[in-house]
Design a protein around this motif. Structure first.
Motif, short mmCIF file in Angstrom:
data_model
loop_
_atom_site.label_atom_id
_atom_site.label_comp_id
_atom_site.label_asym_id
_atom_site.label_seq_id
_atom_site.Cartn_x
_atom_site.Cartn_y
_atom_site.Cartn_z
N CYS A 55 1.49 4.82 -4.73
CA CYS A 55 0.60 4.22 -3.73
C CYS A 55 -0.22 3.10 -4.35
N GLU A 56 -0.70 3.32 -5.57
CA GLU A 56 -1.46 2.28 -6.27
C GLU A 56 -0.60 1.05 -6.53
N THR A 57 0.67 1.26 -6.88
CA THR A 57 1.58 0.13 -7.12
C THR A 57 1.76 -0.68 -5.83
N VAL A 58 1.95 0.01 -4.71
CA VAL A 58 2.13 -0.68 -3.42
C VAL A 58 0.84 -1.43 -3.06
N GLU A 59 -0.32 -0.79 -3.24
CA GLU A 59 -1.60 -1.45 -2.95
C GLU A 59 -1.75 -2.73 -3.77
N HIS A 60 -1.46 -2.63 -5.06
CA HIS A 60 -1.59 -3.77 -5.96
C HIS A 60 -0.60 -4.89 -5.58
N PHE A 62 0.93 -5.58 -2.69
CA PHE A 62 0.73 -6.23 -1.41
C PHE A 62 -0.73 -6.59 -1.13
N LYS A 63 -1.62 -6.19 -2.04
CA LYS A 63 -3.05 -6.46 -1.88
C LYS A 63 -3.55 -6.00 -0.51
N LYS A 64 -3.09 -4.81 -0.14
CA LYS A 64 -3.47 -4.17 1.13
C LYS A 64 -3.85 -2.72 0.83
N PRO A 65 -4.80 -2.17 1.56
CA PRO A 65 -5.09 -0.74 1.35
C PRO A 65 -3.92 0.12 1.84
N VAL A 66 -3.69 1.20 1.12
CA VAL A 66 -2.66 2.16 1.52
C VAL A 66 -3.38 3.34 2.16
N VAL A 67 -3.04 3.61 3.41
CA VAL A 67 -3.62 4.72 4.16
C VAL A 67 -2.63 5.87 4.11
#
Length: 190
Positions: A55-60, A62-67
């Motif tokens: 989840c942290e990798t995806v957040e980083h 795409f620079k979007k919060p992961v819900v």
């Protein structure tokens, strides 16, 4: 199955199915082709405790919060064939004596870990039902079992790689312990 996708955390116990790999590749491509994908956030049905690094990798990326929606539990489905088969086997044992081990479809053990797990359950002397995927180095559960294991545990344990209705099994009076490993934590059924 894929062993590792560039840019995501490396964990030798994780293998991706084709449909999972396609989704990750699509997300990865979307990140390359667009500096700001549509939407204000990205949502997944998981928890940080289970898949935090991903989840942290995806957040980083795409620079979007992961819900995270948490695990989505299905409504109980009656499958009489499954219920009858497991119920018949479980009826042979006293109340709260059967160990139920279910790691889920997402967790792959290495062959030595798999063998250590089932041998450990055998050493308890209790009956057990283990719903596991074949380990990384094996195609089937049968080829991964330790030598002589099936003969020693005949009638007293089941190591199953198919679908097992955990809700039905947990509701049976003979099941007394649930071994579910999530980030090294064990949960015990009351």
């Amino acid at each position: 199955m894929m062993e590792h996708l560039p840019g995501f955390p490396v964990d030798s116990s994780i293998k991706l199915h084709k449909h999972e790999a396609r989704l990750i590749v699509a997300l990865h491509s979307m990140g390359k082709n667009s500096s700001n994908p549509d939407g204000d956030a990205i949502a997944f049905k998981t928890t940080r405790e289970i898949e935090g690094p991903y989840c942290e990798t995806v957040e980083h990326k795409f620079k979007k919060p992961v819900v995270l929606a948490g695990p989505i539990l299905p409504e109980p489905i009656e499958t009489s064939n499954t219920k009858e088969n497991w119920s018949k086997w479980l009826k042979k044992f006293q109340e709260k004596t059967v160990i139920l081990c279910a790691f889920g479809r997402e967790y792959n053990l290495k062959k030595d870990q798999f063998q250590e797990l089932v041998l450990g359950f055998e050493l308890t002397g209790y009956p057990f039902f283990a719903a596991l995927k074949p380990p990384i180095e094996a195609e089937t559960i049968e080829e991964a079992l330790p030598e002589g294991f099936k003969q020693r545990t005949r009638g007293k344990c089941i190591v199953h790689s198919g679908w097992a209705k955990q809700q039905l099994m947990l509701s049976h009076p003979s099941v007394g312990f649930l071994s579910l490993i999530v980030e090294g934590t064990r949960y015990r059924r009351p």
